[in-house]
Design an enzyme around this catalytic site. Structure first.
Site, PDB file in Angstrom:
ATOM      1  N   HIS A 144     -25.466  -2.082 110.550  1.00 45.08           N
ATOM      2  CA  HIS A 144     -25.038  -2.425 109.269  1.00 45.08           C
ATOM      3  C   HIS A 144     -26.668  -3.055 108.451  1.00 45.08           C
ATOM      4  O   HIS A 144     -27.301  -3.675 109.192  1.00 45.08           O
ATOM      5  CB  HIS A 144     -24.217  -3.721 109.305  1.00 45.08           C
ATOM      6  N   TYR A 185     -18.971 -11.991 102.302  1.00 46.83           N
ATOM      7  CA  TYR A 185     -19.072 -13.245 102.420  1.00 46.83           C
ATOM      8  C   TYR A 185     -18.693 -13.642 100.931  1.00 46.83           C
ATOM      9  O   TYR A 185     -19.372 -13.643 100.291  1.00 46.83           O
ATOM     10  CB  TYR A 185     -20.132 -13.824 103.148  1.00 46.83           C
ATOM     11  N   PRO A 206     -19.341 -20.622 112.555  1.00 46.35           N
ATOM     12  CA  PRO A 206     -19.483 -19.276 112.638  1.00 46.35           C
ATOM     13  C   PRO A 206     -20.127 -18.457 111.624  1.00 46.35           C
ATOM     14  O   PRO A 206     -20.412 -17.347 111.778  1.00 46.35           O
ATOM     15  CB  PRO A 206     -18.040 -18.945 113.020  1.00 46.35           C
ATOM     16  N   LYS A 262     -24.295 -16.750 114.544  1.00 46.87           N
ATOM     17  CA  LYS A 262     -25.423 -17.056 115.393  1.00 46.87           C
ATOM     18  C   LYS A 262     -25.348 -17.379 116.681  1.00 46.87           C
ATOM     19  O   LYS A 262     -26.043 -17.297 117.690  1.00 46.87           O
ATOM     20  CB  LYS A 262     -26.229 -18.160 114.775  1.00 46.87           C
ATOM     21  N   TYR A 294     -30.562 -13.933 108.601  1.00 47.16           N
ATOM     22  CA  TYR A 294     -29.345 -13.148 109.215  1.00 47.16           C
ATOM     23  C   TYR A 294     -29.785 -12.278 110.347  1.00 47.16           C
ATOM     24  O   TYR A 294     -29.079 -12.066 111.400  1.00 47.16           O
ATOM     25  CB  TYR A 294     -28.603 -12.465 108.150  1.00 47.16           C
TER      26      TYR A 294
HETATM   27  C1  PHB Z   1     -16.939 -11.499 113.143  1.00 47.97           C
HETATM   28  O1  PHB Z   1     -16.960 -10.287 112.859  1.00 47.97           O
HETATM   29  O2  PHB Z   1     -15.993 -11.958 114.035  1.00 47.97           O
HETATM   30  C2  PHB Z   1     -17.789 -12.078 112.192  1.00 47.97           C
HETATM   31  C3  PHB Z   1     -18.683 -11.919 111.437  1.00 47.97           C
HETATM   32  C4  PHB Z   1     -19.707 -12.530 110.767  1.00 47.97           C
HETATM   33  C5  PHB Z   1     -19.605 -13.986 110.900  1.00 47.97           C
HETATM   34  C6  PHB Z   1     -18.570 -14.546 111.619  1.00 47.97           C
HETATM   35  C7  PHB Z   1     -17.735 -13.702 112.629  1.00 47.97           C
HETATM   36  O3  PHB Z   1     -20.580 -14.843 110.277  1.00 47.97           O
END
Ligand code: PHB
Ligand code: APR
Length: 391
Positions: free
Chosen positions: A72, A201, A293, A297, A385
């Site tokens: 990605h 997000y 989450p 990280k 990130y």
């Molecule tokens: C996930 O795909 O489980 C996931 C992706 C990004 C995040 C947290 C969890 O920030």
């Protein structure tokens, strides 16, 4: 039983450490309290930083990841019904991330360890770490209904937040830094193609939402919910309706729905235990620190810790110098605190705090607007990130 490095826990930290040590010619034994099926099915996040991808490849554990993982090059931020894409390679001189589930990383490492590595004992529960301050630390454990002792030169506690290793650090020498949040994430897995080709997000007045994925045909989505929520109180239809509201945009984007195959609630916490070493006991991964989450990280931090330990022990074996082992805690904590800061910033920018004032809500939007309009702010997000350097 005797070994050079006793590893408690077969999550990503313990499993990768065993692999790195094996590659360096150092023997280890891994003790894991759960059975193999449990470890291979536990749902966790799924974003690998560029540095983590590089480490897995170099360790010889990247073959399936390179076939199945999805590279990605950016994420999308949604707020005020607007969309803003953050382009990682453009902002970070070519870095990106990989979408590949933590469960898959664990499966790959378990298969390698059982085929080529030292002992990996499932249903072997560590009861206590003894003699951390001596030259001969040991792990007392229970396996097959019997108690046994694993004598080691070093013990690494990779036993997660609820493990026993951290308890061997005397209370008077420990410092804990902690924050809990009054919300959690309701996460679902659904058999439907992701509604966007990158992660989304979303900050919404009703709360945060995240669109992620596991494969081209499996979506992973999350909703911010109050901390004590029981996942079963949400019907599938209510979950999709709420995701749709929070992810809605002014253009023609639509959310694809499909059968939900799993749902659960994850609590959110920031936690750091200092120091990460006591004598010959070293803590790695969730045993020493937890991040919320947002930004994914956790796994990446665990990888940094065990890479740092493996390098330090190799240096000790090759030169006799304990310099890098002595620096382990400080080296790891520097990166840990950067990830804590990043995860906290992402969390507070995107979630609705039940006690937030209208002023604070406007500030959230201003932070997002700054990222969308100022290259320096956007670069800071992209660098965080895609990951902070190890060591
Ligand atoms: C996930 O795909 O489980 C996931 C992706 C990004 C995040 C947290 C969890 O920030
Ligand atoms: N004895 C043996 N094993 C134990 C014990 C014990 N007393 N206590 C816990 N364990 C095992 C758990 O069953 C688990 O398999 O230790 C392992 C710890 O693994 P994780 O919790 O996955 O922690 P870690 O390897 O540090 O990985 C960090 O996991 O929690 C996520 O978000 C986090 O992605 C990050 C990653």
């Amino acid at each position: 039983m005797r070994t050079t490095v006793g590893i408690i826990g077969a999550g990503p930290a313990g499993l990768l450490l065993a692999r790195l040590l094996h590659n360096a010619g150092i023997d280890s034994v891994v003790l894991e309290s759960r059975d193999r099926a449990y470890v291979e099915q536990r749902q966790r996040a799924g974003i690998l930083e560029q540095g983590t991808v590089d480490v897995l490849r170099a360790a010889g554990a990247g073959e399936r990841m390179d076939r199945r993982g999805l590279r990605h090059d950016g994420i999308e931020l949604r707020f005020d019904r607007r969309r803003h894409r953050v382009d990682f390679p453009r902002l970070t001189r070519g870095r990106s991330v990989m979408v590949y589930a933590q469960t898959e990383v664990c499966k790959d490492l378990i298969a390698l360890q059982l085929k080529e590595g030292g002992p990996l004992l499932f249903e072997a529960e560590a009861l206590a770490v003894e003699g951390a301050e001596s030259d001969r630390p040991a792990v007392r454990f229970r396996h097959g209904g019997r108690e046994d002792v694993l004598e080691c030169d070093y013990v690494v506690g990779c036993d997660g937040f609820w493990g026993v290793a951290r308890k061997a650090v005397p209370a008077g020498l420990s410092r804990v830094f902690e924050r809990t949040y009054p919300f959690g994430w309701l996460g679902i897995l659904a058999d439907v193609a992701p509604s966007h080709d990158e992660l989304v997000y979303a900050r919404h007045d009703r709360g945060f939402a995240l669109l992620s994925m596991r494969s081209p045909s499996v979506s992973r989505l999350y909703l911010q919910v109050p901390a004590d929520t029981d996942a079963e109180t949400w019907s599938d239809e209510e979950i999709w309706d709420e995701l749709e509201r929070r992810l809605e945009t002014d253009d023609d984007w639509t959310l694809r729905r499909g059968p939900i195959t799993q749902k659960s609630v994850t609590p959110m916490r920031s936690y750091v235990h200092e120091p990460m070493r006591h004598g010959r006991l070293f803590l790695a991964g969730d045993a020493a620190h937890i991040v919320p989450p947002t930004g994914a990280k956790g796994l990446n931090l665990a990888v940094g810790d065990v890479v740092t330990f493996a390098r330090a022990l190799t240096h000790r074996q090759e030169t006799g110098s304990t310099e890098l082992l002595d620096a382990y805690s400080a080296t790891c904590l520097r990166r840990v605190w950067q990830a804590e800061r990043f995860s906290y910033d992402m969390t507070t920018m995107l979630h609705r705090h039940p006690e937030a004032t209208p002023f604070e809500e406007r500030l959230q939007l201003a932070r997002l607007d700054r990222i969308a309009s100022c290259r320096a702010a956007e670069t800071d997000l992209a660098e965080g990130y895609t990951g902070f350097p190890i060591g």
